[in-house]
Design an enzyme around this catalytic site. Structure first.
Site, PDB file in Angstrom:
ATOM      1  N   ASP A 201      -2.165   0.113   5.765  1.00  0.00           N
ATOM      2  CA  ASP A 201      -2.594   0.717   7.038  1.00  0.00           C
ATOM      3  C   ASP A 201      -4.099   0.904   7.175  1.00  0.00           C
ATOM      4  O   ASP A 201      -4.619   1.016   8.284  1.00  0.00           O
ATOM      5  CB  ASP A 201      -1.953   2.107   7.199  1.00  0.00           C
ATOM      6  CG  ASP A 201      -2.509   3.089   6.194  1.00  0.00           C
ATOM      7  OD1 ASP A 201      -2.420   2.795   4.988  1.00  0.00           O
ATOM      8  OD2 ASP A 201      -3.074   4.116   6.599  1.00  0.00           O
TER       9      ASP A 201
ATOM     10  N   ASP B  94      -0.055   5.331   0.688  1.00  0.00           N
ATOM     11  CA  ASP B  94      -0.210   6.387   1.710  1.00  0.00           C
ATOM     12  C   ASP B  94      -0.442   5.769   3.089  1.00  0.00           C
ATOM     13  O   ASP B  94      -1.301   4.908   3.270  1.00  0.00           O
ATOM     14  CB  ASP B  94      -1.395   7.292   1.345  1.00  0.00           C
ATOM     15  CG  ASP B  94      -1.123   8.050   0.060  1.00  0.00           C
ATOM     16  OD1 ASP B  94      -0.598   9.159   0.123  1.00  0.00           O
ATOM     17  OD2 ASP B  94      -1.413   7.484  -1.015  1.00  0.00           O
TER      18      ASP B  94
ATOM     19  N   ASP C 117       0.863  -1.170   0.000  1.00  0.00           N
ATOM     20  CA  ASP C 117       0.000   0.000   0.000  1.00  0.00           C
ATOM     21  C   ASP C 117       0.917   1.243   0.000  1.00  0.00           C
ATOM     22  O   ASP C 117       2.110   1.142   0.333  1.00  0.00           O
ATOM     23  CB  ASP C 117      -0.855  -0.067   1.280  1.00  0.00           C
ATOM     24  CG  ASP C 117      -1.624   1.184   1.546  1.00  0.00           C
ATOM     25  OD1 ASP C 117      -2.286   1.685   0.627  1.00  0.00           O
ATOM     26  OD2 ASP C 117      -1.567   1.687   2.691  1.00  0.00           O
TER      27      ASP C 117
HETATM   28  O1  LIG Z   1      -4.440   2.997  -0.681  1.00  0.00           O
HETATM   29  P1  LIG Z   1      -3.453   4.094  -0.433  1.00  0.00           P
HETATM   30  O2  LIG Z   1      -2.224   3.988  -1.294  1.00  0.00           O
HETATM   31  O3  LIG Z   1      -3.108   4.226   1.012  1.00  0.00           O
HETATM   32  O4  LIG Z   1      -4.193   5.436  -0.894  1.00  0.00           O
HETATM   33  C1  LIG Z   1      -5.311   5.903  -0.123  1.00  0.00           C
HETATM   34  C2  LIG Z   1      -5.587   7.344  -0.480  1.00  0.00           C
HETATM   35  O5  LIG Z   1      -4.350   8.044  -0.314  1.00  0.00           O
HETATM   36  C3  LIG Z   1      -4.346   9.452  -0.627  1.00  0.00           C
HETATM   37  O6  LIG Z   1      -5.094  10.143   0.358  1.00  0.00           O
HETATM   38  C4  LIG Z   1      -4.543  10.021   1.654  1.00  0.00           C
HETATM   39  O7  LIG Z   1      -3.198  10.543   1.644  1.00  0.00           O
HETATM   40  C5  LIG Z   1      -3.082  11.970   1.369  1.00  0.00           C
HETATM   41  C6  LIG Z   1      -1.606  12.302   1.310  1.00  0.00           C
HETATM   42  O8  LIG Z   1      -0.950  11.885   2.475  1.00  0.00           O
HETATM   43  C7  LIG Z   1      -3.820  12.722   2.485  1.00  0.00           C
HETATM   44  O9  LIG Z   1      -3.738  14.131   2.242  1.00  0.00           O
HETATM   45  C8  LIG Z   1      -5.296  12.272   2.532  1.00  0.00           C
HETATM   46  O10 LIG Z   1      -5.950  12.880   3.659  1.00  0.00           O
HETATM   47  C9  LIG Z   1      -5.377  10.747   2.689  1.00  0.00           C
HETATM   48  O11 LIG Z   1      -6.735  10.304   2.592  1.00  0.00           O
HETATM   49  C10 LIG Z   1      -4.876   9.692  -2.008  1.00  0.00           C
HETATM   50  O12 LIG Z   1      -5.023  11.077  -2.217  1.00  0.00           O
HETATM   51  C11 LIG Z   1      -6.206   8.975  -2.268  1.00  0.00           C
HETATM   52  O13 LIG Z   1      -6.548   9.104  -3.636  1.00  0.00           O
HETATM   53  C12 LIG Z   1      -6.042   7.490  -1.932  1.00  0.00           C
HETATM   54  O14 LIG Z   1      -7.278   6.819  -2.128  1.00  0.00           O
END
Ligand SMILES: O=P(O)(O)OC[C@H]1O[C@H](O[C@H]2O[C@H](CO)[C@@H](O)[C@H](O)[C@H]2O)[C@H](O)[C@@H](O)[C@@H]1O
Length: 246
Positions: A199, A24, A22
């Site tokens: 996470d 973020d 994963d």
């Molecule tokens: O499945 P992931 O790789 O963990 O992605 C999940 C989402 O991640 C991003 O949003 C999240 O991270 C951003 C940057 O740290 C943060 O600003 C935001 O609040 C989080 O929700 C991404 O922008 C999404 O498109 C993903 O779905």
């Protein structure tokens, strides 16, 4: 962050793994906005070395779109699934991705108009998905949720995907588990032991799939409601763990 109170740490990566990661909150620390994330120095080189060691059996499995993943990790272009399983680029480089329904641009503009009333709220254009973010604008959460719920009525086959300070409008029918299952039917992933680190709640779908195939599921953080078999404290611990096998 302290280590998980119950789950053990994972062993160092092994040669026979199919490794799914994963992004973020796992490889990268959260940032205020989707574009503000920082890739730790050294991480791309670690991912490249691991990919080589695993015969190519390493893939990102993210809620982000493939375009966003390629931008973040450029010049690396990794095998990956994006948009919570909706998009997939296999080891052969072939991309499977859905198209947005007609009129979707108009909806994006409507979402931007709602967010404009809340400085710091972010609308993320994800192609077939729309991410409605309120990390820097907590007061926007209710308005964005209300918009998303109303928009669903105009989007047959769509559903809401909750995340960390974000709600997404997305087509149904896939998740991180279906993406990992699809990779596991193809070279070079097939026949290897699946290992997935993540996470978020959306990562639990992937955990179920790797657990069912005698693999290893690694929760990043200390969330209690998980089926993960192992845990790492945070992205720094993930970095150290990956480095130990690269
Ligand atoms: O499945 P992931 O790789 O963990 O992605 C999940 C989402 O991640 C991003 O949003 C999240 O991270 C951003 C940057 O740290 C943060 O600003 C935001 O609040 C989080 O929700 C991404 O922008 C999404 O498109 C993903 O779905």
């Amino acid at each position: 962050m302290s280590p998980h109170p119950i789950l053990p740490l994972p062993p160092a990566p092994a040669d026979d793994w199919a490794l799914f990661l994963d992004v973020d909150g796992c490889l990268l620390e959260f940032a205020d906005t989707p574009d503000a994330v920082v890739v730790p120095e050294g991480l791309p080189a670690i991912l490249e070395r691991l990919r080589e060691r695993l015969g190519g059996a390493l893939a990102l499995v993210s809620g982000r779109g493939l375009k966003s993943l390629d931008t973040i990790f450029a010049p690396l272009r990794l095998t990956a699934s994006g948009l919570h399983g909706l998009e997939r680029r296999g080891h052969d480089g072939e991309v499977r991705a859905p198209e947005p329904p007609p009129g979707f641009d108009g909806l994006l503009d409507e979402a931007r108009a709602v967010a404009a009333a809340y400085p710091g709220a972010v609308i993320e254009d994800k192609g077939v998905n729309i991410g409605l973010h309120w990390r820097r604008a907590p007061a926007a959460a209710d308005a964005l949720r209300g918009f998303a719920e109303a928009a669903l009525e105009r989007l047959p086959g769509y559903r809401l995907q909750p995340g960390d300070h974000v709600l997404e409008l997305r087509p149904g029918g896939s998740d991180k588990g279906t993406a990992i299952s699809a990779f596991l039917q193809e070279a070079p992933f097939a026949g290897r032991r699946p290992v997935f680190a993540g996470d978020d709640l959306t990562d639990e779908h992937g955990f179920v799939v790797v657990n069912a195939q005698e693999g290893m599921s690694i929760l990043v953080g200390d969330r209690a409601d998980t089926v993960a078999t192992h845990a790492l404290a945070d992205p720094r611990a993930v970095y150290a763990w990956l480095a130990s096998g690269a």
